[in-house]
Design a protein around this motif. Sequence first.
Motif, PDB file in Angstrom:
ATOM      1  N   LYS A   1       1.212  -2.164   7.842  1.00 25.85           N
ATOM      2  CA  LYS A   1       0.419  -1.667   8.961  1.00 25.85           C
ATOM      3  C   LYS A   1      -0.895  -2.422   9.131  1.00 25.85           C
ATOM      4  CE  LYS A   1      -0.930   2.621   8.598  1.00 25.85           C
ATOM      5  NZ  LYS A   1      -0.960   4.091   8.692  1.00 25.85           N
ATOM      6  N   ASN A   2      -1.494  -2.832   8.024  1.00 26.89           N
ATOM      7  CA  ASN A   2      -2.822  -3.463   8.077  1.00 26.89           C
ATOM      8  C   ASN A   2      -2.686  -4.982   8.085  1.00 26.89           C
ATOM      9  OD1 ASN A   2      -4.159  -0.994   8.054  1.00 26.89           O
ATOM     10  ND2 ASN A   2      -4.099  -0.878   5.822  1.00 26.89           N
ATOM     11  N   ILE A   3      -2.579  -5.539   9.277  1.00 28.01           N
ATOM     12  CA  ILE A   3      -2.396  -6.979   9.462  1.00 28.01           C
ATOM     13  C   ILE A   3      -3.455  -7.483  10.436  1.00 28.01           C
ATOM     14  CG2 ILE A   3      -0.855  -8.788  10.329  1.00 28.01           C
ATOM     15  CD1 ILE A   3       1.491  -7.091   9.450  1.00 28.01           C
ATOM     16  N   GLU A   4      -4.084  -8.594  10.072  1.00 29.13           N
ATOM     17  CA  GLU A   4      -5.044  -9.240  10.957  1.00 29.13           C
ATOM     18  C   GLU A   4      -4.547 -10.638  11.300  1.00 29.13           C
ATOM     19  OE1 GLU A   4      -8.872  -9.365   9.168  1.00 29.13           O
ATOM     20  OE2 GLU A   4      -9.312  -7.236   9.524  1.00 29.13           O
TER      21      GLU A   4
ATOM     22  N   SER B   1      -0.889   4.924   3.798  1.00 25.21           N
ATOM     23  CA  SER B   1      -2.072   4.315   4.408  1.00 25.21           C
ATOM     24  C   SER B   1      -1.775   2.929   4.951  1.00 25.21           C
ATOM     25  CB  SER B   1      -3.212   4.232   3.385  1.00 25.21           C
ATOM     26  OG  SER B   1      -3.608   5.516   2.962  1.00 25.21           O
ATOM     27  N   ASN B   2      -0.891   2.185   4.274  1.00 24.99           N
ATOM     28  CA  ASN B   2      -0.650   0.792   4.627  1.00 24.99           C
ATOM     29  C   ASN B   2       0.786   0.510   5.071  1.00 24.99           C
ATOM     30  OD1 ASN B   2      -3.322   0.173   3.896  1.00 24.99           O
ATOM     31  ND2 ASN B   2      -2.744  -0.152   1.770  1.00 24.99           N
TER      32      ASN B   2
ATOM     33  N   ILE C   1      -2.299 -12.114   8.459  1.00 24.84           N
ATOM     34  CA  ILE C   1      -2.652 -11.842   7.070  1.00 24.84           C
ATOM     35  C   ILE C   1      -2.601 -10.342   6.803  1.00 24.84           C
ATOM     36  CG2 ILE C   1      -4.470 -12.013   5.331  1.00 24.84           C
ATOM     37  CD1 ILE C   1      -5.468 -14.498   6.771  1.00 24.84           C
ATOM     38  N   ILE C   2      -1.904  -9.975   5.743  1.00 22.17           N
ATOM     39  CA  ILE C   2      -1.885  -8.590   5.283  1.00 22.17           C
ATOM     40  C   ILE C   2      -3.163  -8.342   4.500  1.00 22.17           C
ATOM     41  CG2 ILE C   2      -0.692  -6.892   3.856  1.00 22.17           C
ATOM     42  CD1 ILE C   2       1.848  -8.638   4.202  1.00 22.17           C
ATOM     43  N   ILE C   3      -3.970  -7.411   4.957  1.00 19.68           N
ATOM     44  CA  ILE C   3      -5.233  -7.138   4.277  1.00 19.68           C
ATOM     45  C   ILE C   3      -5.176  -5.856   3.448  1.00 19.68           C
ATOM     46  CG2 ILE C   3      -6.608  -8.383   5.968  1.00 19.68           C
ATOM     47  CD1 ILE C   3      -7.276  -5.679   7.243  1.00 19.68           C
ATOM     48  N   GLY C   4      -4.040  -5.172   3.470  1.00 19.98           N
ATOM     49  CA  GLY C   4      -3.856  -3.971   2.661  1.00 19.98           C
ATOM     50  C   GLY C   4      -2.460  -3.953   2.085  1.00 19.98           C
ATOM     51  N   SER C   5      -2.351  -3.990   0.779  1.00 20.08           N
ATOM     52  CA  SER C   5      -1.046  -3.993   0.122  1.00 20.08           C
ATOM     53  C   SER C   5      -0.304  -2.690   0.406  1.00 20.08           C
ATOM     54  CB  SER C   5      -1.242  -4.158  -1.390  1.00 20.08           C
ATOM     55  OG  SER C   5      -0.049  -3.925  -2.091  1.00 20.08           O
ATOM     56  N   PRO C   6       1.002  -2.756   0.719  1.00 18.39           N
ATOM     57  CA  PRO C   6       1.742  -1.512   0.954  1.00 18.39           C
ATOM     58  C   PRO C   6       1.858  -0.679  -0.312  1.00 18.39           C
ATOM     59  CG  PRO C   6       3.248  -3.377   0.835  1.00 18.39           C
ATOM     60  CD  PRO C   6       1.858  -3.944   0.846  1.00 18.39           C
ATOM     61  N   GLU C   7       1.912   0.633  -0.144  1.00 15.38           N
ATOM     62  CA  GLU C   7       2.146   1.500  -1.293  1.00 15.38           C
ATOM     63  C   GLU C   7       3.582   1.336  -1.796  1.00 15.38           C
ATOM     64  OE1 GLU C   7      -0.788   3.790   1.390  1.00 15.38           O
ATOM     65  OE2 GLU C   7       0.936   2.464   1.634  1.00 15.38           O
TER      66      GLU C   7
END
Length: 348
Positions: free
Chosen positions: A126-129, A108-109, A140-146
């Motif tokens: 993947k989830n960076i703002e 997911s991330n 900023i990474i808003i979702g920690s990688p698995e």
Amino acid sequence: MINNKQIVPAFAQMQKWMLLCLLFFCIGCNRRDLTYYETAEITLTVDWSQSGLNGMDEAAHGATAIFYPIDGGKPKIVLMGNYSQETVRLQQGVYNVILFNRSFTDFSNIAFRGNDGYETLEAYNKNIETQIDRNTDTRIIIGSPEKLAAATLTGFAVTEDMLGNYTQTTYGKAAHSATAGNERYALHFVPQKRSHEVIAVIRVEGLNNIRSAICRLDGISESIFLATGKTSGQSITQEFPLSHPVFDENSPFNGTLTATFNVFGIDFSENHRLHLEAKLVDGKTVFTGDYDNVKVTEKDNGKGVITIYVEATTDKIPEVKPEGGSGSGFDVDVDGWGDEVDTDIPIE
């Protein structure tokens, strides 16, 4: 004028040549069936004991093995439905191999780039703002990688005499054995972590005044190369929620908040900056603070699994009246905290 005595020998000679041609054609076909194969069958086995990925939930996602021909040909991607063992058929050549948990699309991330090259295959957040902070752009990474783990192998050669080891011909030529004990026809992988678990412990004076809180920590690696385990030079900020309030013994006011998340790496050579944003129990006050007194350490469990610890102490949180009540105090039933847990941290 041609008589019958001339026709018969000529016809017989033609039949003789036709039979010889047919015989040579059949011999050629049989010889090709006997000696020509396109692929060799290779058994892959995986030991996940050093990856931190032994759970059944992770095993259900399977794994991926990528065979990169060193001559620059198109890589062969093998999706392993069986987490620990699979077979693959390879053409003659020399390969560099990367094996990792799950597949390119199961995260997911995490996303991947540079997929066509052994040394360029890179996993990134993947989830960076991008946010504007004090007139600067902050990614900023808003979702920690698995959790991610990988194993590699270089220079594995499939030679001509290995081709066709998965069968035998009708002419009695025995097939090569492709058992796990034969190293020529089996590859064994022991994946290592490519992501690391971070346990953040934030000491708070006035913990009873906090309803919810998030932190941002800088100096986080944006990506990692699977073949080498080296992180990219690009640093980024990681956002994570704090939870699990634990009050100090004999204190209803002070204690710690914790968070657990994954990163590809942290630059230990730099001083790290921590930003705290907390919503207080009055439902309207937001407390913010920036801190440089951040201690970042790592601990190896002796099996190659490294845990990173982040410790920091905040300023005193101001006293406020809880929403809907009088006085001050921490409401243990407030949503968002989760269950209270005890967290062990290294003490020097």
